[in-house]
Design an enzyme around this catalytic site. Structure first.
Site, PDB file in Angstrom:
ATOM      1  N   GLN A  14       0.833  -1.219   0.000  1.00  0.00           N
ATOM      2  CA  GLN A  14       0.000   0.000   0.000  1.00  0.00           C
ATOM      3  C   GLN A  14       0.861   1.260   0.000  1.00  0.00           C
ATOM      4  O   GLN A  14       0.619   2.185  -0.774  1.00  0.00           O
ATOM      5  CB  GLN A  14      -0.908   0.015   1.250  1.00  0.00           C
ATOM      6  N   ASP A  54      13.794 -11.497  -1.425  1.00  0.00           N
ATOM      7  CA  ASP A  54      13.246 -11.972  -0.145  1.00  0.00           C
ATOM      8  C   ASP A  54      14.093 -11.328   0.955  1.00  0.00           C
ATOM      9  O   ASP A  54      15.230 -11.730   1.184  1.00  0.00           O
ATOM     10  CB  ASP A  54      13.341 -13.503  -0.071  1.00  0.00           C
ATOM     11  N   TYR A 144       2.234  -6.912  16.088  1.00  0.00           N
ATOM     12  CA  TYR A 144       2.655  -5.849  15.157  1.00  0.00           C
ATOM     13  C   TYR A 144       3.214  -4.660  15.945  1.00  0.00           C
ATOM     14  O   TYR A 144       4.301  -4.169  15.678  1.00  0.00           O
ATOM     15  CB  TYR A 144       1.443  -5.443  14.324  1.00  0.00           C
ATOM     16  N   LYS A 148       7.028  -3.338  16.063  1.00  0.00           N
ATOM     17  CA  LYS A 148       7.342  -1.973  15.625  1.00  0.00           C
ATOM     18  C   LYS A 148       8.065  -1.208  16.744  1.00  0.00           C
ATOM     19  O   LYS A 148       9.014  -0.469  16.494  1.00  0.00           O
ATOM     20  CB  LYS A 148       6.073  -1.240  15.198  1.00  0.00           C
TER      21      LYS A 148
HETATM   22  C1  VAH Z   1      -2.754  -1.364  10.716  1.00  0.00           C
HETATM   23  N1  VAH Z   1      -2.730   0.200   8.835  1.00  0.00           N
HETATM   24  O1  VAH Z   1      -3.951  -1.178  10.789  1.00  0.00           O
HETATM   25  C2  VAH Z   1      -1.929  -0.330   9.926  1.00  0.00           C
HETATM   26  C3  VAH Z   1      -1.501   0.829  10.803  1.00  0.00           C
HETATM   27  C4  VAH Z   1      -2.152   2.406  12.659  1.00  0.00           C
HETATM   28  C5  VAH Z   1      -2.581   1.291  11.782  1.00  0.00           C
HETATM   29  O2  VAH Z   1      -0.325   0.530  11.454  1.00  0.00           O
HETATM   30  O3  VAH Z   1      -2.218  -2.307  11.219  1.00  0.00           O
END
Ligand code: VAH
Length: 312
Positions: A14, A54, A144, A148
């Site tokens: 994206q 990769d 996630y 991060k």
């Molecule tokens: C998500 N689009 O939804 C990403 C983003 C703040 C959201 O990190 O995981």
């Protein structure tokens, strides 16, 4: 002018598609190598070099960096919040190892700059909900967000220890018309436009009053380029910068869409992504980015909605 050769990893995603096109306008098509594990996105075809890489294969990546005389890497490959909760081990492994591979190669090859996006997903339920500051309590509850936040510290470490000029932005939810989002909790804000046009209705997977920090993709691309072009002395944050464009709820964006498609209707069927959204701030304080490198957004909800319909 130092000749720059940029490698974009995750160029078919994206953000990757639009960032690659923007970088090619600035540096010249031949000086921006697009790469992804997936095949080349149609919008990139014919606009510049494309290689299949990769990012988890460190040796292969290192060979490509040397062979292509790369001087900067933009690493956009990641598994996002919603998909990450379905596959925690893969999300942690891809999001962390890809970054460590890139940071190490950038250090060894003395690359001029590295860009790696973080996200407002680093914030958790104990972070302030409104005007969430640059420095605060940060306890992510998604894989996630954990990956991060950990990545932010690795970027800071490579800068402090080896002087690597790696820069990062905590993106809000991003809305775009050129390329589809990939497995995020904020993806409803993109889907709703396509469904409004095709079906005149949308079933939203978040509750109507779920406020989240959001940004139109042109603003996110502008912020990324401005951050990367800023003089090094201006960059005071070496974990990752908060930036903000707007905050809105599904109810508010639906009302804005109805101004363009009066017969549009929205229904709500919250799923597991509601808990993820509830753990994030509703709005972000980006005063540090505004002070350090003059960040300022162009788009609000009304302007974005108008532009989305003009382009879809
Ligand atoms: C998500 N689009 O939804 C990403 C983003 C703040 C959201 O990190 O995981």
């Amino acid at each position: 002018m130092i000749r720059e050769k940029i490698l974009v990893i995750g160029a078919s995603g994206q953000i990757g598609v639009e960032l690659t096109l923007a970088l090619r306008k600035i540096y010249g098509n031949a000086n921006v190598v697009a790469s992804d594990l997936r095949e080349e996105n149609d919008l990139l075809k014919g606009t510049g070099p494309y290689v299949s890489i990769d990012v988890m294969n460190k040796e292969m990546l290192h060979v490509q960096v040397i062979r292509q005389n790369i001087t900067q890497i933009y690493l956009l490959a990641a598994i996002l919040s919603a998909t990450g909760e379905k596959n925690p081990n893969l999300a942690w492994s891809l999001n962390m190892q890809s970054l460590l591979n890139v940071l190490d190669i950038a250090k060894d090859e003395k690359l001029h700059k590295v860009y790696w996006p973080s996200s407002i997903a680093v914030f958790g339920p104990t972070s302030p909900k409104k005007d969430c500051p640059q420095q605060t309590i940060i306890e992510p509850i998604t894989v996630y967000g954990i990956s991060k936040y950990a990545g932010e510290f690795w970027c800071n470490y490579y800068h402090q220890r080896w002087g690597l000029d790696v820069r990062s932005i905590r993106y809000p939810g991003l809305i775009s018309y050129k390329s589809a989002p990939g497995g995020g909790t904020t993806d409803y804000a993109v889907e709703i436009f396509h469904e409004a046009l095709e079906e005149k209705k949308y079933e939203c997977f978040l509750q109507e009053d779920t406020y989240l920090p959001m940004m139109y993709m042109p603003d996110a691309i502008k912020a990324t380029i401005e951050l990367m072009e800023a003089p090094e002395a201006k960059i005071k944050i070496r974990t990752s910068y908060n930036i903000s464009g707007m905050s809105f709820s599904p109810k508010e964006i639906a009302a804005e869409i109805k101004k363009h498609i009066p017969e549009f209707s929205i229904s709500y069927k919250p799923d597991y992504r509601q808990q993820i959204a509830n753990s994030w701030p509703q709005s972000i304080d980006d005063s540090v980015a505004r002070n350090d490198w003059d960040w300022k957004e162009d788009f609000n909800l009304e302007k974005m909605t108008k532009d989305m319909f003009e382009n879809l």
